[in-house]
Design a protein around this motif. Sequence first.
Motif, PDB file in Angstrom:
ATOM      1  N   ALA A 282       1.915  -2.590  -0.372  1.00  0.00           N
ATOM      2  CA  ALA A 282       2.624  -1.903  -1.464  1.00  0.00           C
ATOM      3  C   ALA A 282       2.165  -0.459  -1.639  1.00  0.00           C
ATOM      4  N   LEU A 287       7.112   1.144  -1.198  1.00  0.00           N
ATOM      5  CA  LEU A 287       7.805   0.848  -2.456  1.00  0.00           C
ATOM      6  C   LEU A 287       9.125   1.604  -2.559  1.00  0.00           C
ATOM      7  N   GLU A 300       1.350  -6.698  -3.225  1.00  0.00           N
ATOM      8  CA  GLU A 300       0.329  -5.673  -3.385  1.00  0.00           C
ATOM      9  C   GLU A 300      -1.041  -6.128  -2.880  1.00  0.00           C
ATOM     10  N   LYS A 331       0.088  -7.137  -7.775  1.00  0.00           N
ATOM     11  CA  LYS A 331       1.432  -7.528  -8.203  1.00  0.00           C
ATOM     12  C   LYS A 331       2.327  -7.822  -6.997  1.00  0.00           C
ATOM     13  N   PHE A 333       6.147  -6.690  -5.769  1.00  0.00           N
ATOM     14  CA  PHE A 333       7.180  -5.700  -6.072  1.00  0.00           C
ATOM     15  C   PHE A 333       8.503  -6.068  -5.406  1.00  0.00           C
ATOM     16  N   ASN A 337      11.673  -4.696 -10.205  1.00  0.00           N
ATOM     17  CA  ASN A 337      10.583  -4.161 -11.032  1.00  0.00           C
ATOM     18  C   ASN A 337       9.932  -2.896 -10.484  1.00  0.00           C
ATOM     19  N   VAL A 338      10.310  -2.466  -9.277  1.00  0.00           N
ATOM     20  CA  VAL A 338       9.561  -1.402  -8.614  1.00  0.00           C
ATOM     21  C   VAL A 338       9.671  -0.055  -9.318  1.00  0.00           C
ATOM     22  N   TYR A 341       6.890   1.360 -11.642  1.00  0.00           N
ATOM     23  CA  TYR A 341       5.555   1.642 -11.096  1.00  0.00           C
ATOM     24  C   TYR A 341       5.503   2.863 -10.190  1.00  0.00           C
TER      25      TYR A 341
END
Length: 347
Positions: A282, A287, A300, A331, A333, A337-338, A341
């Motif tokens: 990650a 990402l 991750e 986490k 990803f 949800n990416v 972050y």
Amino acid sequence: MWVMSQMKLKHKAVLGLMVLAAAVLLCGCKMSPFYNPVAEESDIDDDEENLIVVGISQLGSESVWRSANTLSIQSAISKENGYFPIYNNARQKQEKQIKAIRGFISQRVDYIVFAPLVEDGWDTILQEAKDADIPVILMDRKISVEDESLYVTRVGTDARKEGEKAGYWLEEELARTDRGTDDINIVVLQGTRGSSVQIDRTAGFYFVADKHENWHILEQVDADFTTSKGKEVMEQMLKKYQDIDVLMSQNDDMTFGAIEAINDAGLTTGINGDIMVISTDAVYDALLKVKDGIINADIECNPEQGELVSEVIQKLERGETVKKEYIVDEKVFTIDNVDQYLDTRTY
């Protein structure tokens, strides 16, 4: 519990390093980019003599992740934070790590921190460190030794859980897309053979895969955690297997190479692509590919371990007991949800 010997004189370690640095310069040897040249004797003041001397052996610089891991330890174990660090890059050679650790022992450093290339082969050198009353802290990977008292603690990630997370994500994704009972052909790109992360990520993924008779792992191939090897191996597997549904890759650098090979073969990856891709590490560039739907999921592996290493050393300096293992947070990803972050990603 490790107790620091009161007889250990830090300034002697610093003076020893000065001699070593001078020898390197006189011999005209090429220094590792991780080597920290020591100042001339006239430049060393009383404050420097009181710094905590830490010998650090990094296993190499094979990936973006490894560079981030190195930056983390260099930032935390610094002169500004009360340390005198000595860095060494083993360039993916265990014998170079052993030589570096033996050099740290001869220089009477206060602590040794190293990221082991492979699991086995450390008993003798770590016994030498223990005999010299120098605490050893493992960073990132694990080792296999008969006597676990040869090292104080490990600061790193849970590679087996990372493998399990990859498997559970695939399980949930196949169920979500109504493919839970379909035959699924999987290829696995593994990292450096014999390294704890290769062993544990493989075991973790297989722990989940073995529960599904319709998951067929066509082949698992070592690709050394590098982009070039990832591309080379994926090219071979695309020629060998006509129907690949899932690529499970044990680091992002191998994934980048594999995606290039897949695209060169006229195929696509990710969401709505020909091959689903599950990656590990990650890093920021990976990402971005998750955000663009090119990588389906990235597990991750957190390289930011330097601060935790520093905290452990400070506990030992105070004579406190430390745990045998410290695991950093991690986490999973996906495109869902990416975004939240990316702006704060530091590697």
